[in-house]
Write a protein that holds these residues in place. Structure first.
Motif, PDB file in Angstrom:
ATOM      1  N   PRO A  14       0.820  -1.283  -0.008  1.00 52.03           N
ATOM      2  CA  PRO A  14       0.112   0.037   0.166  1.00 52.03           C
ATOM      3  C   PRO A  14       0.845   1.391  -0.022  1.00 52.03           C
ATOM      4  O   PRO A  14       1.862   1.254   0.784  1.00 52.03           O
ATOM      5  N   ASP A  15       0.412   2.130  -1.034  1.00 51.83           N
ATOM      6  CA  ASP A  15       1.048   3.668  -0.870  1.00 51.83           C
ATOM      7  C   ASP A  15       2.535   3.510  -1.290  1.00 51.83           C
ATOM      8  O   ASP A  15       3.238   4.573  -0.950  1.00 51.83           O
ATOM      9  N   GLN A  17       5.906   4.101  -2.832  1.00 54.90           N
ATOM     10  CA  GLN A  17       6.548   5.124  -3.907  1.00 54.90           C
ATOM     11  C   GLN A  17       8.006   4.202  -4.251  1.00 54.90           C
ATOM     12  O   GLN A  17       8.921   4.732  -3.378  1.00 54.90           O
TER      13      GLN A  17
END
Length: 78
Positions: A14-15, A17
């Motif tokens: 999740p999330d 980068q």
């Protein structure tokens, strides 16, 4: 971070980068890293973005990078 575990699909972190080194080659042969919470870093193989992510604590990453800088792994390069 809740829900992030070793071996989960890197694309499912999740999330995340993902960041890769500027020295990576044109065919995306690279290791990518992403911060996942305050004390963990996920690592993935850019050639297999849906492959497994390995999750390490900050201390584990610091120890590894320290070994890289000190030359501990020079015998492993191809």
């Amino acid at each position: 971070m809740i829900g992030v575990r070793n071996g989960m699909a890197a694309g499912s972190v999740p999330d995340a980068q993902w960041v890769k080194a500027s020295a990576c080659d044109a065919i995306n042969s690279c290791v990518e890293v992403a911060r996942v919470g305050e004390n963990e870093i996920a690592v993935q193989n850019s050639r297999f973005p849906d492959g497994p992510a390995l999750v390490f604590t900050r201390d584990e990453i610091v120890a590894f990078f320290g070994g890289v800088v000190q030359g501990d792994f020079h015998s492993m390069t191809v």
